[in-house]
Design a protein around this motif. Structure first.
Motif, short mmCIF file in Angstrom:
data_model
loop_
_atom_site.label_atom_id
_atom_site.label_comp_id
_atom_site.label_asym_id
_atom_site.label_seq_id
_atom_site.Cartn_x
_atom_site.Cartn_y
_atom_site.Cartn_z
N CYS A 1 -12.02 -15.37 10.00
CA CYS A 1 -12.01 -16.22 11.02
C CYS A 1 -10.43 -16.54 11.23
O CYS A 1 -9.66 -16.34 10.58
CB CYS A 1 -12.56 -17.65 10.50
N ALA A 2 -10.37 -16.62 12.78
CA ALA A 2 -9.17 -16.67 13.18
C ALA A 2 -8.42 -17.97 12.92
O ALA A 2 -7.31 -18.40 12.75
CB ALA A 2 -8.90 -16.62 14.66
N SER A 3 -9.30 -19.03 12.81
CA SER A 3 -8.85 -20.35 12.37
C SER A 3 -9.40 -20.50 10.77
O SER A 3 -10.01 -19.73 10.36
CB SER A 3 -9.42 -21.35 13.27
N GLN A 4 -8.86 -21.71 10.40
CA GLN A 4 -9.38 -21.81 9.08
C GLN A 4 -10.74 -22.72 9.01
O GLN A 4 -10.96 -23.56 9.71
CB GLN A 4 -8.24 -22.74 8.39
N VAL A 5 -11.29 -22.09 7.98
CA VAL A 5 -12.89 -22.64 7.83
C VAL A 5 -13.18 -22.69 6.58
O VAL A 5 -12.92 -21.72 5.84
CB VAL A 5 -13.84 -21.56 8.61
N TRP A 6 -13.71 -23.74 6.12
CA TRP A 6 -14.60 -23.84 4.86
C TRP A 6 -15.80 -24.14 4.97
O TRP A 6 -16.54 -25.20 5.71
CB TRP A 6 -13.72 -25.12 4.12
N LEU A 7 -16.95 -23.56 3.93
CA LEU A 7 -17.99 -24.05 4.12
C LEU A 7 -18.46 -24.24 2.50
O LEU A 7 -18.21 -23.71 1.64
CB LEU A 7 -19.00 -22.78 4.53
#
Length: 136
Positions: free
Chosen positions: A50-56
């Protein structure tokens, strides 16, 4: 196969004729989500690609998927909220049966996201599918 929550989103998007309004609706969906605690924003929950920071953060308690997520980008937070509507409450087998590209296409997202956002969306979907495979 889509959840009732996702079907409601589809209806909302059909009502919103202008893509700018739909874009704002995606962002509003993200703003309405509960915040993911800092304790869950760890390397194990971070989504690469992902270009941005992502947490799932996902859990299959009771045999059904429940996940939360967060991003440092408003539109991506909205995409997480849409994925939650699509997948939350499904069994692992049901998650794997979802054609996410087709379902997102019903919202018109395939045509209106930048290449980077589309790649990030695919990465999030792939992470959810990986979690379902591990559970199945």
């Amino acid at each position: 196969m889509a959840t009732d929550a996702f079907e409601e989103l589809v209806e909302d998007f059909e009502f919103l004729e202008d893509w700018e309004d739909r874009y704002r609706h995606v962002i509003d969906q993200g703003k309405a989500m509960d915040q993911l605690t800092e304790a869950l924003r760890v390397p194990a929950t971070k989504v690469d690609g992902c270009a941005s920071q992502v947490w799932l953060h996902a859990d299959f308690s009771g045999g059904r998927l429940h996940f939360d997520g967060a991003s440092d980008a408003m539109i991506v937070s909205g995409l997480i909220a849409i994925l939650r509507a699509l997948y939350n409450g499904l069994t692992a087998d049901e998650v794997l049966a979802v054609d996410a590209r087709a379902e997102m296409g019903r919202l018109g997202l395939n045509d209106h996201l930048s290449a980077q956002r589309s790649n990030g969306l695919r990465a999030m979907i792939e992470r959810i599918r990986e979690l379902a495979v591990a559970q199945a």
